[in-house]
Design a protein around this motif. Structure first.
Motif, PDB file in Angstrom:
ATOM      1  N   ASN A 325     -41.780 -87.262   1.997  1.00  0.00           N
ATOM      2  CA  ASN A 325     -40.734 -86.187   1.995  1.00  0.00           C
ATOM      3  C   ASN A 325     -39.554 -86.798   2.595  1.00  0.00           C
ATOM      4  O   ASN A 325     -38.794 -86.348   3.719  1.00  0.00           O
ATOM      5  N   ASP A 330     -38.078 -78.821   3.556  1.00  0.00           N
ATOM      6  CA  ASP A 330     -39.014 -78.143   4.278  1.00  0.00           C
ATOM      7  C   ASP A 330     -38.952 -76.394   4.096  1.00  0.00           C
ATOM      8  O   ASP A 330     -39.576 -75.842   5.044  1.00  0.00           O
ATOM      9  N   ASP A 379     -40.521 -77.431   0.468  1.00  0.00           N
ATOM     10  CA  ASP A 379     -41.163 -78.796   0.865  1.00  0.00           C
ATOM     11  C   ASP A 379     -42.167 -79.277  -0.284  1.00  0.00           C
ATOM     12  O   ASP A 379     -42.860 -78.479  -0.912  1.00  0.00           O
TER      13      ASP A 379
END
Ligand code: FAD
Ligand code: DLZ
Ligand code: SF4
Length: 508
Positions: A325, A330, A379
């Motif tokens: 990520n 998020d 996310d």
């Protein structure tokens, strides 16, 4: 001594590696419908039905070919509920201590198999052109992994579209001739449909009862469920759609989810079609003058290029790839991905078609649902789980690099030189969606501004440190910098408001 030969739901090829090494007279093929595989993400009911129906038919075929098959149905009261559990059950029934398996397409299941207290041998899945070792050899020492160069190796290796050492037509890649927007008066072939037979009906009843609550429509179910039917889908594609495949590969039309796409990915991925054989048939159509080179090259590139390449990435990067990520995104996946209300016509079309067919074509996945997820900072793992659940062709080896790598840049650009982002302009150019949207694609700021327009700049601004030095993005940042400061501020404020509405669960 009897060996257990594991055949998974996406290993339905008659000559899969484990079967080639088995002894028909003595070994026992183990196939199991299990809750664990059906539930690790909430798969689309059509995907579950496809896999179970194709598994049952494949087991019948293996038996007809002389194999002994221990087949567990999902509703078998003895069913242990997982692949390792079923192997242990069959081992205790037969006294077998050895298992021969073909490498599963997901790390999750490889790791689970490795925990089974039986003597396990996992064979390479050689339905693919490039082995893990081949890919690693190719990738070793390269600063950048670019599909185009890998693809050329695959062309040389297979001889597909080659004239001696040179590419047919003098070029490796004919994408320049492709990617036309679709006109809405095009003739579009209807997909080939198969009415469910008795065996499929039985599976549909089971799936309805067990997974009817999952996102997506089970009915009508018209997919191919055996190799002959999948072959018929390929033939139909070659006869009706291949000539226009290249031209309209990236186009999107309201209510026309399939355009000139082949619709074979699920069949390739579960083993009902062979990738090399598929490419040879498509090449033969070009040689016979039935399809132009730009279409045929574009199609073959997707299979021996992209499909093999992303698999190489998945296995090279290891299980940790799923946690990448790099952009630190998020935000939770908004409800609109599960069919929640949205005024954005492009997203609404892509998600509705996905629910109806467990299918969306590449540009819908990349430039509509993927693009929005990236611009909105969703996310990537949640997006990954969504893609894995909702598409009939989704298995981690192919889905994860496409989602986390190509679409979400979560791996920091391992194989994409810049993120696939666009404002509403691209969607407007390639589709007829914007005309019926609550938002205005021409409006960049203020009332009715297309959220893609606002979030495009929002993304670029919040990731400026990472991307402004990227030579392919410098011009975009120059455009942003030329805007008046109060306009830039207003775009960011309105972008924030869109994100706040998403976070509050309000429709956008
Ligand atoms: P066509 O457009 O007719 O293409 C022919 C074949 O080429 C496909 O059947 C497929 O086997 C292969 N192919 C094309 N593009 C790719 C690609 N990027 N990667 C691998 N193979 C490719 N494809 C999957 O098979 N499973 C997935 O789970 C999957 N997830 C994706 C997620 C995202 C975010 C994106 C952007 C793409 C994903 N793809 C996936 C790739 C691609 O979208 C599908 O393969 C394609 O839409 C399948 O439809 P089709 O058979 O009509 O393909
Ligand atoms: C996806 C799937 C589903 C829904 N069900 C089964 C099943 O019951 N039995 C089985 O063997 N395989 C199933 N699969 C496919 C597996 O999840 C797949 O083999 C792994 O994810 C590895 O790619
Ligand atoms: Fe999508 Fe924007 Fe076009 Fe609406 S105006 S369809 S949100 S690109």
């Amino acid at each position: 001594m009897v060996k257990l030969i594991l055949v998974l739901g996406d290993q339905l090829s008659p000559d899969i590696a484990a079967l080639r090494r088995a002894d028909k007279a003595q070994d026992l093929v183990v196939m199991a419908e299990v809750a664990a595989e059906a539930r690790y993400v909430p798969h689309h009911p059509k995907k579950i039905a496809l896999i179970l129906a194709a598994m049952r038919k494949h087991a019948d075929r293996l038996r007809a070919a002389g194999w002994q098959v221990a087949y567990s149905r999902l509703d078998d009261p003895e069913n242990a509920g997982s692949i390792p559990g079923e192997l242990l059950r069959r081992a205790s029934e037969t006294g077998a201590t050895r298992v021969l398996a073909t490498r599963p397409g997901e790390w999750r299941l490889i790791e689970a198999l490795e925990q089974v207290p039986l003597e396990l041998e996992i064979l390479e899945d050689d339905r693919f052109l490039a082995s893990h070792a081949d890919f690693d050899r190719w990738a070793e020492g390269r600063k950048q992994l670019r599909m185009e160069y890998f693809y050329r190796e695959m062309r040389r290796r297979t001889g597909l579209l080659m004239e001696g050492d040179a590419p047919a037509g003098g070029k490796w890649n004919f994408d320049q001739d492709n990617r036309k927007p679709a006109a809405d008066d095009l003739f579009l072939p209807d997909p080939l449909r198969f009415a469910p037979d008795k065996a499929v009906e039985e599976v549909l009843n089971l799936v309805e009862a067990r997974f009817g609550e999952n996102f997506g429509a089970l009915h009508p179910f018209e997919m191919a469920t055996d190799a002959e039917q999948a072959e018929a889908v390929l033939t139909y594609f070659i006869d009706t759609a291949l000539p226009c495949f290249g031209d309209y590969q990236d186009a999107m039309l309201k209510g026309r989810p399939f355009l000139y796409h082949s619709l074979i990915s699920a069949y390739l991925n579960i083993g009902l079609l062979d990738p090399l054989e598929t490419c040879r048939r498509v090449e033969a159509a070009w040689k016979a003058g039935r399809a132009p080179l730009n279409a045929v090259e574009g199609f073959i590139r997707q299979i021996i290029g992209w499909r093999e390449f992303v698999r190489g990435i998945y296995f090279r990067e290891g299980p940790g790839y799923l946690d990448r990520n790099l952009l630190g995104h998020d935000r939770d996946l908004p409800a609109l991905y599960w069919g929640g209300e949205t005024g954005m016509a492009c997203l609404s079309q892509a998600v509705a078609q996905t629910g109806e067919h467990a299918y969306a074509h590449h540009i819908q996945r990349l430039m509509v649902t993927g693009n929005f997820g990236l611009l909105a900072g969703i996310d990537p793992k949640q997006l990954h789980e969504w893609y894995l659940a909702v598409y009939a062709d989704a298995f981690e080896w192919v889905e994860a690099p496409n989602t986390l790598g190509m679409s979400q840049f979560a791996d920091g650009g391992l194989f994409a030189s810049k993120p696939y982002i666009s404002s509403g302009n691209y969607i407007d150019r390639m589709s007829d969606y914007c005309g019926s949207c609550r938002y205005s694609v021409k409006t960049k700021l203020g009332d009715g501004a297309c959220p893609f327009n606002l979030l495009y700049w929002h993304f670029l601004s919040r990731h400026r440190d990472r991307f402004s030095a990227n030579p392919r993005m410098g011009r975009i940042y120059a455009t942003w910098d030329r805007m008046a400061e109060d306009r830039r501020d207003a775009i960011l404020t309105q972008g924030d408001a869109v994100l706040d509405r998403l976070a509050a669960g309000e429709p956008v």
